[in-house]
Scaffold this motif. Sequence first.
Motif, short mmCIF file in Angstrom:
data_model
loop_
_atom_site.label_atom_id
_atom_site.label_comp_id
_atom_site.label_asym_id
_atom_site.label_seq_id
_atom_site.Cartn_x
_atom_site.Cartn_y
_atom_site.Cartn_z
N CYS A 95 46.95 -5.65 25.92
CA CYS A 95 46.71 -5.16 27.27
C CYS A 95 46.99 -6.31 28.22
N CYS A 102 45.91 -11.41 29.63
CA CYS A 102 46.18 -10.49 28.53
C CYS A 102 45.06 -10.57 27.50
N THR A 103 44.89 -9.47 26.77
CA THR A 103 43.90 -9.40 25.69
C THR A 103 44.53 -8.69 24.50
N SER A 105 43.41 -6.26 21.17
CA SER A 105 42.32 -5.45 20.62
C SER A 105 42.83 -4.69 19.41
N GLU A 112 40.83 1.31 24.95
CA GLU A 112 41.38 0.25 25.80
C GLU A 112 40.49 -0.14 26.98
N SER A 138 38.72 -3.61 27.38
CA SER A 138 39.64 -4.72 27.64
C SER A 138 39.93 -4.88 29.12
N LEU A 182 40.25 -8.29 31.45
CA LEU A 182 41.49 -8.60 32.16
C LEU A 182 41.22 -8.89 33.63
#
Length: 68
Positions: A14, A26-27, A29, A35, A38, A42
């Motif tokens: 993400c 960004c992440t 997972s 989602e 996240s 962010l």
Amino acid sequence: MPRRSHGGFGTRVCVAADGHGRALSCTLSPGQAYELPSAYALLDDLPYSPLYVVCDCGYASHNFREYL
């Protein structure tokens, strides 16, 4: 061996980007994870508060709108 795509063993990236498409945060997972959690991380990692947030309907929730 084919990869499992829906609810499988993959990961999701993400990304929060600026208006020019440059990644700001960004992440990662798990592929089977939702989602929305996240999105909070962010936004917290951004260097400044955004004027606009554009995302798909998976992020549509009352709590997320209140957070924004």
